[in-house]
Design an enzyme around this catalytic site. Sequence first.
Site, mmCIF file in Angstrom:
data_model
loop_
_atom_site.group_PDB
_atom_site.id
_atom_site.type_symbol
_atom_site.label_atom_id
_atom_site.label_comp_id
_atom_site.label_asym_id
_atom_site.label_seq_id
_atom_site.Cartn_x
_atom_site.Cartn_y
_atom_site.Cartn_z
ATOM 1 C CB ALA A 120 36.996 26.019 25.964
ATOM 2 N N GLY A 127 28.929 20.188 18.464
ATOM 3 C CA GLY A 127 29.956 19.212 18.114
ATOM 4 C C GLY A 127 30.996 19.809 17.185
ATOM 5 C CG ASP A 234 45.559 25.255 8.247
ATOM 6 O OD1 ASP A 234 44.921 24.341 7.682
ATOM 7 O OD2 ASP A 234 46.384 25.964 7.652
ATOM 8 C CD GLU A 358 43.363 18.958 17.366
ATOM 9 O OE1 GLU A 358 43.871 19.389 16.317
ATOM 10 O OE2 GLU A 358 43.997 18.759 18.414
#
Length: 380
Positions: A120, A127, A234, A358
Amino acid sequence: MPDRSFLSWPFFEDRHRDLSARLEEWCADLSVDHSDIDAACRKLVADLGSAGFLEHTGGTLDVRTLCLIRETLARQDGLADFAFAMQGLGTGAISLFGRPDQKDAWLPQTRTGKAISAFALTEPQSGSDVANSTMTATRDGDDYVLNGEKTWISNGGIADVYTLFARTGEGPGAKGLSAFIVPADLPGFEVVERLQVMAPHPLATLRFTDVRIPASAMLGNPGEGFKVAMGVLDVFRSTVAAAALGFARRALDEALARVGSRQVQGAALIDLQMVQGHIADMALDVDAAALLTYRAAWTKDAGAPRVSREAAMAKLYSTDHAQQVIDKAVQLFGGDGVRVGMKVEELYRDIRALRIYEGASDVQRVVIARQTMGAFQKGG
């Protein structure tokens, strides 16, 4: 028959090839009922857990393994890939930054499919700009009190536990965020909207109103939330590229089967030079995406502390070019390409969101540019 020759590349070890073979065998019997998305995701998580594949989503994270699983599942069914991916992303922060007691509390449940996890981070106003998150976590004695909203949360509404990011105020911007483990059954937590999208997934807007959690629920130290979020991304950004690669491989396979079996004016489609040109472009995009994806995964597994540039390149190229590969497949199918129920039509809807979540494509361009310019200014 999907191309598996890439498994002989030096990025992989025998354990990766063995895993790929086991997963291919498991996927041969995979059938996903898309009529009830929540139920389908719950079943997929349970089945992936029973089969042992969720073991790879928690604890020590091998990015090549995560990518291989996502690519294979995406080639079979987008919702299967989603179910696997969210178990990893949702508890990635626990795997990477959690204390032993936090890992012991949640990873055995998520790695067996007994609990569903979620990540979350996104908010209605911020955004992709994580540093401008406004949700607050206010210290009150031995607790923190959460107030605010999160949106576009995958597994929102069906998750048992959320990795959540909120502003604790140690500093401005990114310096004032912290990460928390938040069970879904706490008073004051509510799902205010289920979000419907073109490729259905469990997505929701969440609201936290005076939700009280113990200070021990924090991941890492106060003010390290941005570090935690970027550390997780990452690792998992490369796996988004892998999912896109799986979609692209399936589109190429579907296109090859189509043009090999169809005729136009007495000639097989595959014999037309223009069609061959499309197939060549699709094959080139698939292999280029695979090289970028598994370079990023191998680099991370080899011990690189950060792979921001490599992962951004992999995600940007793989998602953007998978869109192009799938579009070509739709075109080669003609009218059938846009018919509901056709696999290429499903892929056309599945791929689009990967260019947004993502880190949207333009965000990846900014990351690549900054990393490239920074390396040049340092002289290497």
